[in-house]
Scaffold this active site. Structure first.
Site, mmCIF file in Angstrom:
data_model
loop_
_atom_site.group_PDB
_atom_site.id
_atom_site.type_symbol
_atom_site.label_atom_id
_atom_site.label_comp_id
_atom_site.label_asym_id
_atom_site.label_seq_id
_atom_site.Cartn_x
_atom_site.Cartn_y
_atom_site.Cartn_z
ATOM 1 N N ARG A 13 -95.196 -8.117 3.451
ATOM 2 C CA ARG A 13 -96.117 -8.027 2.850
ATOM 3 C C ARG A 13 -97.535 -9.160 3.750
ATOM 4 O O ARG A 13 -98.365 -8.401 3.839
ATOM 5 C CB ARG A 13 -96.571 -7.972 2.201
ATOM 6 C CG ARG A 13 -95.945 -6.146 1.151
ATOM 7 C CD ARG A 13 -96.115 -5.996 -0.381
ATOM 8 N NE ARG A 13 -95.249 -6.383 -0.876
ATOM 9 C CZ ARG A 13 -94.943 -6.777 -2.303
ATOM 10 N NH1 ARG A 13 -95.964 -6.275 -2.669
ATOM 11 N NH2 ARG A 13 -94.254 -7.986 -3.059
ATOM 12 N N GLU A 45 -94.746 -8.876 -17.292
ATOM 13 C CA GLU A 45 -95.183 -9.285 -16.664
ATOM 14 C C GLU A 45 -96.596 -8.685 -15.643
ATOM 15 O O GLU A 45 -95.608 -7.644 -15.294
ATOM 16 C CB GLU A 45 -94.695 -10.324 -15.000
ATOM 17 C CG GLU A 45 -95.284 -11.223 -13.943
ATOM 18 C CD GLU A 45 -95.229 -11.723 -12.957
ATOM 19 O OE1 GLU A 45 -93.634 -10.944 -12.715
ATOM 20 O OE2 GLU A 45 -95.662 -12.843 -12.299
ATOM 21 N N CYS A 94 -98.519 -16.838 -10.008
ATOM 22 C CA CYS A 94 -97.392 -17.548 -11.193
ATOM 23 C C CYS A 94 -97.814 -17.997 -12.432
ATOM 24 O O CYS A 94 -97.393 -18.335 -13.094
ATOM 25 C CB CYS A 94 -96.195 -17.164 -10.280
ATOM 26 S SG CYS A 94 -96.375 -19.215 -9.527
ATOM 27 N N PHE A 128 -95.485 -12.948 -1.394
ATOM 28 C CA PHE A 128 -96.122 -12.214 -0.608
ATOM 29 C C PHE A 128 -97.494 -13.165 -1.467
ATOM 30 O O PHE A 128 -98.754 -13.400 -0.644
ATOM 31 C CB PHE A 128 -97.205 -10.648 -0.711
ATOM 32 C CG PHE A 128 -97.524 -10.794 -2.415
ATOM 33 C CD1 PHE A 128 -98.971 -10.884 -2.385
ATOM 34 C CD2 PHE A 128 -96.718 -10.129 -2.893
ATOM 35 C CE1 PHE A 128 -100.141 -10.534 -4.130
ATOM 36 C CE2 PHE A 128 -97.777 -9.975 -4.859
ATOM 37 C CZ PHE A 128 -98.783 -10.057 -4.529
ATOM 38 N N SER A 141 -90.117 -12.099 -7.901
ATOM 39 C CA SER A 141 -90.080 -12.008 -8.971
ATOM 40 C C SER A 141 -88.410 -12.244 -9.455
ATOM 41 O O SER A 141 -87.844 -12.638 -8.682
ATOM 42 C CB SER A 141 -89.803 -9.895 -9.037
ATOM 43 O OG SER A 141 -88.980 -9.375 -8.208
ATOM 44 N N LYS A 163 -87.540 -16.942 5.544
ATOM 45 C CA LYS A 163 -87.891 -14.998 5.612
ATOM 46 C C LYS A 163 -88.774 -15.060 4.348
ATOM 47 O O LYS A 163 -89.075 -15.530 3.492
ATOM 48 C CB LYS A 163 -86.372 -14.114 5.300
ATOM 49 C CG LYS A 163 -86.240 -13.643 5.100
ATOM 50 C CD LYS A 163 -87.921 -12.052 5.001
ATOM 51 C CE LYS A 163 -86.998 -12.108 3.654
ATOM 52 N NZ LYS A 163 -88.763 -11.101 2.405
HETATM 53 P P1 NAD Z 1 -90.597 -9.872 -4.247
HETATM 54 O O1 NAD Z 1 -89.489 -10.104 -5.234
HETATM 55 O O2 NAD Z 1 -90.918 -8.223 -4.619
HETATM 56 O O3 NAD Z 1 -90.112 -10.405 -3.367
HETATM 57 C C1 NAD Z 1 -90.235 -12.203 -2.726
HETATM 58 C C2 NAD Z 1 -89.081 -11.933 -1.477
HETATM 59 O O4 NAD Z 1 -87.869 -11.329 -1.696
HETATM 60 C C3 NAD Z 1 -89.665 -11.438 -0.116
HETATM 61 O O5 NAD Z 1 -89.852 -12.737 0.633
HETATM 62 C C4 NAD Z 1 -88.647 -9.335 -0.450
HETATM 63 O O6 NAD Z 1 -88.878 -9.235 1.194
HETATM 64 C C5 NAD Z 1 -87.755 -10.186 -0.928
HETATM 65 N N1 NAD Z 1 -87.533 -9.004 -1.797
HETATM 66 C C6 NAD Z 1 -87.496 -8.350 -2.279
HETATM 67 N N2 NAD Z 1 -87.216 -7.281 -2.505
HETATM 68 C C7 NAD Z 1 -85.589 -7.608 -2.972
HETATM 69 C C8 NAD Z 1 -84.487 -7.446 -3.053
HETATM 70 N N3 NAD Z 1 -84.580 -6.697 -3.986
HETATM 71 N N4 NAD Z 1 -83.091 -8.406 -2.178
HETATM 72 C C9 NAD Z 1 -83.874 -8.918 -1.827
HETATM 73 N N5 NAD Z 1 -84.787 -9.393 -1.284
HETATM 74 C C10 NAD Z 1 -86.188 -9.011 -1.549
HETATM 75 O O7 NAD Z 1 -91.953 -11.248 -5.016
HETATM 76 P P2 NAD Z 1 -93.441 -10.917 -4.752
HETATM 77 O O8 NAD Z 1 -93.487 -8.951 -4.787
HETATM 78 O O9 NAD Z 1 -93.158 -10.896 -2.841
HETATM 79 O O10 NAD Z 1 -94.276 -11.718 -5.189
HETATM 80 C C11 NAD Z 1 -94.591 -12.193 -6.523
HETATM 81 C C12 NAD Z 1 -93.368 -12.717 -7.802
HETATM 82 O O11 NAD Z 1 -93.815 -13.585 -7.622
HETATM 83 C C13 NAD Z 1 -94.225 -12.036 -8.467
HETATM 84 O O12 NAD Z 1 -93.098 -12.199 -9.967
HETATM 85 C C14 NAD Z 1 -94.702 -13.169 -9.307
HETATM 86 O O13 NAD Z 1 -94.938 -14.131 -10.982
HETATM 87 C C15 NAD Z 1 -93.457 -14.315 -8.796
HETATM 88 N N6 NAD Z 1 -94.233 -15.392 -7.252
HETATM 89 C C16 NAD Z 1 -93.082 -16.560 -8.474
HETATM 90 C C17 NAD Z 1 -93.584 -18.541 -8.413
HETATM 91 C C18 NAD Z 1 -92.841 -19.091 -9.272
HETATM 92 O O14 NAD Z 1 -93.821 -20.443 -8.966
HETATM 93 N N7 NAD Z 1 -92.057 -18.588 -10.095
HETATM 94 C C19 NAD Z 1 -94.728 -18.361 -7.752
HETATM 95 C C20 NAD Z 1 -95.081 -17.225 -6.592
HETATM 96 C C21 NAD Z 1 -94.830 -15.788 -7.067
#
Ligand code: NAD
Length: 496
Positions: free
Chosen positions: A184, A389, A288, A156, A233, A180
């Site tokens: 949010r 985190e 991140c 998001f 995450s 995909k």
């Molecule tokens: P998230 O893991 O909740 O969701 C990421 C994606 O996965 C979304 O498209 C979501 O729909 C999907 N998803 C969520 N739960 C799932 C599941 N159980 N099974 C399959 N798909 C699922 O992450 P978020 O809250 O959208 O983003 C924040 C997180 O992303 C933080 O942990 C942040 O550190 C990380 N992040 C990392 C980087 C990086 O470059 N390493 C960059 C941006 C964000």
């Protein structure tokens, strides 16, 4: 109070095979986190919608693959132009659905557009290499070929930049691509697709499938999908990487972070305060590459910690379209509750709140989910908070006696997305660069975000895979290498 442009609640479509199509699924609301207003409804697509998108991508692939790279990139030149022309509309959409400030939204778009520009150099990036006469009369060449249908699953917090870490490279390499986005922040993704459609890109080369876990699982399990790019995450990154690779897919999965920043006593106090405060509290800490732990070495704890707390308290919190605002809302009420619970846990572990951002109320935005910048001093290095985190505008200050002790803390962390050092000593900077086990290192910088022509190199639990996003890694990720060894005996040559 700044008024957001009001729009009737729209049911967001998917974009499949060059058409915007309604999904035959349930929908859920997309809210402005600063006002709680419902901006749109997003479909929760499942296997049926993924099947349609993969079929469209597979159908488009043969012709797209035959399209010369020099022709493929013409769409990217048009896309870059359209992104520039629509920068304001896109930035507003990001701020409305994600909560960050308008300036931060423009900043993320600039970093995303940079990737479109870089991918427009694909005819050169795609080149292989060759050796003549590896044995007498035998030559060897390496060529790169696209994989086929590939997909990206994005989080998001950067609704435009992160899709653009993948999409331009994937299609410029000759693949067809399915996005995909986060359910949010799907509005920005829809706008990115409308602009792509306006370039005249052939149907099916890019598709958009909105949804959550059901859509992700369908992409991971679909035999026609050759590669998965994921950002989110760590728990989900690990899951996606495991499930994708178990089925023989190529995967690059970027996870969460807990970024440490080491402040030495000789650091420039004014600059360090400004930079660390922007890193930790900008984007409401939902970056991140946000500074999350400050390791204050020696005297720095006494000199730096109070000025950081002052900077935290001085930051203006509110709705991101208000030009004065420096820290916007966090994404949901659940996030706000989680962040506040982690602040409480830190205090229970013995930390002293020098700035406590819980129960934030912003006048005119009483329904918004805000957390004010928070500084917790004396967080125990071995405690739970030091390793968890938070993903909110919270800094934990940990005292360290020496640079070596601070580096030891950085290196025992499970995450390895970024580590920063603030100092005027070149020797200390070199030692840190050499020894710290994180993929992105900042020296007197608080957000060490690599430019598009460098890889985004998270390590440890912040990344699962081998090839990173952006730059040359992206070209390697989205292509298969093929080596051809050729013999053309001289005796076969005719006289012409
Ligand atoms: P998230 O893991 O909740 O969701 C990421 C994606 O996965 C979304 O498209 C979501 O729909 C999907 N998803 C969520 N739960 C799932 C599941 N159980 N099974 C399959 N798909 C699922 O992450 P978020 O809250 O959208 O983003 C924040 C997180 O992303 C933080 O942990 C942040 O550190 C990380 N992040 C990392 C980087 C990086 O470059 N390493 C960059 C941006 C964000």
């Amino acid at each position: 109070m700044v008024q957001a442009a009001s729009a009737a609640v729209e049911r967001l479509p998917n974009w499949i095979g060059g058409r915007f199509v309604a999904a035959e699924t349930g929908h859920q609301p997309v809210r402005n986190p600063a006002t709680a207003e419902i901006l749109a409804e997003v479909p929760q697509s499942g296997p049926a919608e993924v099947e349609q998108a993969v079929a469209a991508a597979a159908a488009a692939y043969p012709e797209w693959r035959l399209t010369p790279a020099g022709d493929r990139i013409q769409y990217l030149f048009k896309y870059k132009q359209l992104l520039e022309e629509n920068l304001d509309d896109l930035a507003r959409a990001i701020t409305l659905e994600c909560g960050k400030t308008y300036a931060e939204s423009v900043g993320e778009l600039r970093r995303g557009i940079e990737n479109v520009e870089l991918a427009a150099g694909m005819p050169l990036l795609l080149q292989g290499y060759n050796s003549e006469d590896i044995a007498r009369g035998i030559d060897e060449i390496m060529i790169r070929q696209p994989l086929g249908v590939v997909a990206a699953i994005t989080p998001f917090n950067f609704p435009a930049m992160i899709p653009l870490w993948f999409l331009p490279y994937a299609i410029a390499c000759g693949n067809t691509f399915i996005l995909k986005p986060s359910d949010r922040t799907p509005i920005t993704a829809g706008k990115l697709m409308r602009l792509l459609a306006a370039t005249g890109l052939p149907p099916g080369v890019v598709s958009l499938v909105n949804g959550g876990k059901a859509a992700v699982d369908a992409l991971l399990d679909h035999p026609r999908v050759r590669a998965i790019s994921f950002v989110g995450s760590t728990a989900v990154a690990r899951y996606v990487y495991g499930r994708a690779t178990a089925q023989g897919k190529r995967a690059q999965c970027q996870g969460g972070a807990k970024n440490p920043v080491v402040v030495l006593p000789d650091a420039d106090l004014e600059m360090t305060t400004r930079v660390v405060s922007d890193s930790a509290f900008g984007c409401a800490g939902q970056r991140c590459l946000a500074a999350s732990v400050v390791l204050a070495v020696g005297e720095a704890r006494r000199t730096f910690t109070p000025v950081l707390a002052e900077a935290a308290q001085a930051r203006k919190v509110g709705f991101g379209l208000d030009p004065e605002v420096e820290t916007g809302a966090v994404i949901t009420a659940e996030s706000q509750a989680r962040i506040e619970a982690l602040i409480a846990a830190g205090i229970e572990e013995g930390a002293r709140p020098l700035a406590d951002g819980r129960r934030a109320r912003v006048s005119g935005y009483e329904q918004g989910t805000f957390v004010r910048p928070t500084v917790l001093d004396g967080v125990p290095a071995g405690g739970r908070l030091a390793q968890t985190e938070i993903f909110g505008p919270v800094v934990s200050v940990i005292a360290a006696a020496t640079l070596e002790e601070a580096i030891a803390f950085v290196n025992q962390q499970s995450y390895g997305n970024m580590a920063c050092l603030f100092t005027q000593s070149g020797a200390a900077a070199r030692q840190f660069r050499h020894q710290a086990t994180a993929g992105n290192i900042g020296i007197n910088l608080g957000v060490a975000a690599p430019m598009a022509y460098f890889p985004f190199t998270g390590w440890k639990d912040s990344f699962f895979g081998d090839l990173h996003a952006q730059g040359r890694d992206a070209v390697d990720f989205y292509t298969d290498k093929k080596v051809v060894v050729e013999r053309w005996p001289k005796e076969w040559s005719r006289r012409f």
